[in-house]
Structures are given as C-alpha cells and as structure tokens.
Design a protein around this motif. Sequence first.
Motif, short mmCIF file in Angstrom:
data_model
loop_
_atom_site.label_atom_id
_atom_site.label_comp_id
_atom_site.label_asym_id
_atom_site.label_seq_id
_atom_site.Cartn_x
_atom_site.Cartn_y
_atom_site.Cartn_z
N LEU A 386 110.80 -4.51 9.24
CA LEU A 386 109.73 -4.74 10.19
C LEU A 386 108.70 -5.70 9.60
O LEU A 386 108.74 -5.99 8.40
N CYS A 387 107.79 -6.16 10.45
CA CYS A 387 106.73 -7.04 9.97
C CYS A 387 105.41 -6.68 10.62
O CYS A 387 105.29 -6.68 11.85
N TRP A 388 104.42 -6.33 9.79
CA TRP A 388 103.04 -6.08 10.23
C TRP A 388 102.14 -7.10 9.53
O TRP A 388 101.63 -6.83 8.43
N PRO A 389 101.93 -8.27 10.10
CA PRO A 389 101.10 -9.29 9.45
C PRO A 389 99.61 -9.03 9.66
O PRO A 389 98.90 -9.76 10.38
N VAL A 390 99.12 -7.96 9.05
CA VAL A 390 97.72 -7.54 9.19
C VAL A 390 97.12 -7.40 7.78
O VAL A 390 97.81 -7.54 6.78
N GLU A 391 95.81 -7.10 7.74
CA GLU A 391 95.17 -6.99 6.42
C GLU A 391 95.80 -5.83 5.63
O GLU A 391 96.40 -4.92 6.20
N ARG A 392 95.62 -5.88 4.33
CA ARG A 392 96.38 -5.06 3.39
C ARG A 392 96.31 -3.56 3.67
O ARG A 392 97.35 -2.89 3.74
N VAL A 393 95.11 -3.01 3.83
CA VAL A 393 94.98 -1.56 4.00
C VAL A 393 95.58 -1.11 5.33
O VAL A 393 96.24 -0.07 5.41
N LEU A 394 95.37 -1.90 6.39
CA LEU A 394 95.96 -1.56 7.68
C LEU A 394 97.49 -1.63 7.59
O LEU A 394 98.20 -0.79 8.16
N PHE A 395 98.02 -2.63 6.88
CA PHE A 395 99.46 -2.73 6.66
C PHE A 395 99.98 -1.46 6.01
O PHE A 395 100.96 -0.85 6.45
N GLN A 396 99.32 -1.02 4.93
CA GLN A 396 99.76 0.17 4.23
C GLN A 396 99.69 1.41 5.13
O GLN A 396 100.60 2.25 5.11
N THR A 397 98.62 1.50 5.93
CA THR A 397 98.46 2.64 6.83
C THR A 397 99.58 2.69 7.86
O THR A 397 100.17 3.75 8.11
N MET A 398 99.88 1.55 8.46
CA MET A 398 100.89 1.52 9.52
C MET A 398 102.29 1.72 8.95
O MET A 398 103.13 2.40 9.57
N VAL A 399 102.55 1.18 7.77
CA VAL A 399 103.87 1.37 7.16
C VAL A 399 104.06 2.83 6.76
O VAL A 399 105.13 3.41 6.98
N ALA A 400 103.02 3.44 6.19
CA ALA A 400 103.12 4.86 5.82
C ALA A 400 103.38 5.71 7.06
O ALA A 400 104.20 6.64 7.04
N ALA A 401 102.69 5.41 8.16
CA ALA A 401 102.88 6.17 9.39
C ALA A 401 104.28 5.93 9.97
O ALA A 401 104.92 6.86 10.48
N ALA A 402 104.76 4.69 9.87
CA ALA A 402 106.12 4.39 10.35
C ALA A 402 107.15 5.16 9.54
O ALA A 402 108.15 5.67 10.08
N ALA A 403 106.91 5.28 8.22
CA ALA A 403 107.82 6.04 7.37
C ALA A 403 107.85 7.51 7.79
O ALA A 403 108.91 8.14 7.86
N LEU A 404 106.67 8.06 8.09
CA LEU A 404 106.62 9.44 8.56
C LEU A 404 107.26 9.58 9.93
O LEU A 404 107.90 10.59 10.24
N ASP A 405 107.10 8.55 10.75
CA ASP A 405 107.64 8.63 12.11
C ASP A 405 109.17 8.63 12.10
O ASP A 405 109.79 9.34 12.89
N VAL A 406 109.78 7.86 11.21
CA VAL A 406 111.26 7.88 11.17
C VAL A 406 111.75 9.23 10.67
O VAL A 406 112.80 9.72 11.12
#
Length: 427
Positions: A386-406
Amino acid sequence: MAEVPRVQLLLTGDELMSGDTVDSNSALIARELAGLGLTPCRRVTLGDDRQALAREMSTLASDANVLIVNGGLGPTIDDLTAAVLAEVADSGLEEHPDAVSHLEQWCEKRGLVLNAANRKQAMLPAGCTLIPNPVGSAVGFSMVVSGCLVLCTPGVPGELRAMLPIILERLRERFGITLQKDILRLQTFGLGESTAQQLVVDNHPDWPEEVVLSFRAGAPQLEIKLSVTRAEDRPLREQCHDWLQSLFGDHIIGEGDTRIAEAVINLARESGITLSCAESCTGGMIASMLTQIAGASDVFPGGFVTYSNALKQSVLGVQASTLESEGAVSEATVKEMVSGALDASGADLAVAVSGIAGPGGGSAEKPVGTVWLAWGDRQRVETVCLCWPVERVLFQTMVAAAALDVLRRRLAGIDKQSSYFDQRRMR
C-alpha cells in the motif's frame, strides 16, 4: 424541557496558548453535552492572566445560563481559577473542609504527605458547592454568578472525564432536562468521511429526518453517529443502523469508544488465538496500540521492533540474500518477518510491516509512503503493498491501524478484501 440553557466554555492555561498542550477537553465536554441536547454557543481560551480571566469570566457569566471553566485548579501559583471566580463573585476565598478531607484521603492512598502547595487546592470561593473528583487531587466546584451556573473543572482529561457524569446530572436537575439526545456511535476503519456520506446519499436518499446522521473524522478511525431525541424514534434508528451495517459492515469495528486494537484483542481472546507483530517502519506502534488494552497479555505474548536489517536477520531470521536482492521494503522480507515472529514468540498469528515513512528515503520504484504488510499463520500468509504519502507520524498511525485491521479481519473470518486496499494499493 423547562429551559434550554445557553452554555459557554472557558479554557485556561498558558500551555494551551503556547501549543504545548492540545485542547481535547472542549471536544470532550461538547460531546457529553450533546447527550442532553446542548451545544456550547461560545468557547474562549485564555492564558494564565488574572485580569484577563476575571474580565472574560464576568462577561461570559453575564451572557450564559451555564459557564464551564476548565483548567487552573492545580497546586501551583499559575492555577488561578478559584481565586478569580471568588473575585468575580465577590465572595472571598476560604478553606473548604470537605476539599481538605478529599486531599488528605488522596495523599494517604498514595503514601504522600499533604503539603502547603497541595492544600492550596482546598482554598475555594466561599459558598461554592463541591464537584467530587473520583480520580485526582483537585475537586471541582460550582456557584451561581449573575444568574449563571459556573462549573469549574480540572484540566487533566482523565479527571474531567470522570467528573462529567456528575456535572451532567446537575444540569439535568437544575434545568429540568428530560428530553435527551440518544446517540449510537459506530467506530469504523478504512472509510473516508466523504466516501461514507456519498454511499449513504446514493443508497438511501430518503434518509429519515428523525435520525440525525453525522461523522467525526479522526486518525485512524471514522466515527459515525446516529442520533434521536424521542424514544419512539429508536426503532427507526435501528432500521438506519441496519442500512449502515449493510453498507459498511466489514469496516465497522464496534460501537461506542471501541478502538481497533480492542476489537482485535477481543476477537483473539474469543478464538483462543495468540498474536505477535514484527515492525520496522511503525517502530513499535502496533505493539503499543495492543498493550494499551487491558488484558492484552492474555493473547499478546510480545512483538518485535526490527528497524535495522541486521536485527531483521538476527532476531527474525530474515535471510541476508532476501534483503540484498529484494530490499527491506519488499514482499519477501515481510513474509520472512511473519515467520520469524511466529517462531520467536510462539504465537498463532502474526503481522509484519516494512515501509518508507519519509520524508526522505523514497525512490521512483518505492516512493515515500510505500509499505508492505504480511499477516498470517504457519499455513497461510497474505500480503499487500500500500501507499500512504502523508507526514511521518500519520503514516505510522495508519499503517499500524491497517496491520491491526488485517488481523481483525482474519480473526473475524472476513474474506472480503478491504476497499481501502484498492484506494491505497501500489500500482
């Protein structure tokens, strides 16, 4: 309702003005007031300036039925609320015996000695009524000024949250509030606010006006609210709830304040499945989100933060040849990270992430925001880029949530691919 009170808020503290503290309390107060059908009509934020606070407190009290003052009840010299309200009310300060008793009990439970600084919190406007604080040292208090009920609350969010039910009950009693907004809140992940609204408009253009639909966007979750003000409209709201379940079912995490990590922990506990995680770009955020949930240790023995390639090899057993040929941000690497996490933790199910959080480090092939996720057990591992081209902390937040979501989807037996995969998938 005999009277719809006009409510105003006054937030105090230099830390709010400087940006050192982000104001979340006014949002919390507003959400709780909404349950009574009340909306603050004005909000003012001031620093620790005695004269400015006195002027504003007097002005707000003269133009409202209810003034909620938040902050300035601590033990230090810049905590001015009690002294300022006493000045505005022309009541004087006095040591309140019940506030002293509260402080003594609070200190005793923690093995502390009640000192002069803490005792300052018992110096309150004469004639005020205490608002109990079940959590902290500073009691709240209220008094009527110019016909306005002024309620003073501590600035610590956890203490405010614990005191709000008491405050709401006093507002009900004072203003005879019987008509109450009944709000059903749904927590979702992977939905954008505009996308959700458009789906509702397209599929249910005849949405009933008795059920108010609203959204509260945040990272990483979107809250959807269904509100009614009459008991007889609840069946209609249930129908609307069913519509949303049909539209967004696999994106709905739960109701109320459910967090995505909480949903994962609950599903894992119900299934008797243990979890682990292997993190690179999220730097431990997945494990942190899981361990914020009480009882996480029942299903989460631990995770691994392997930021460097050397640790990916030594801790998780990722092959040097894989890292050399494919790179750290690759499908092959995250699959090996999952296997390593399963072996090292003994867990039944694991998720792994490796990506480019930015702002630098990207390339034409792998731009900033790229992340590979892998998740699975010893029989089946799935992956997505996937690609979340956002600022660093928001990227980490969304990726962590996506990991929990899967993990949530795997545990819940949801085979349908999430719609945000299509929106965020690397082409």
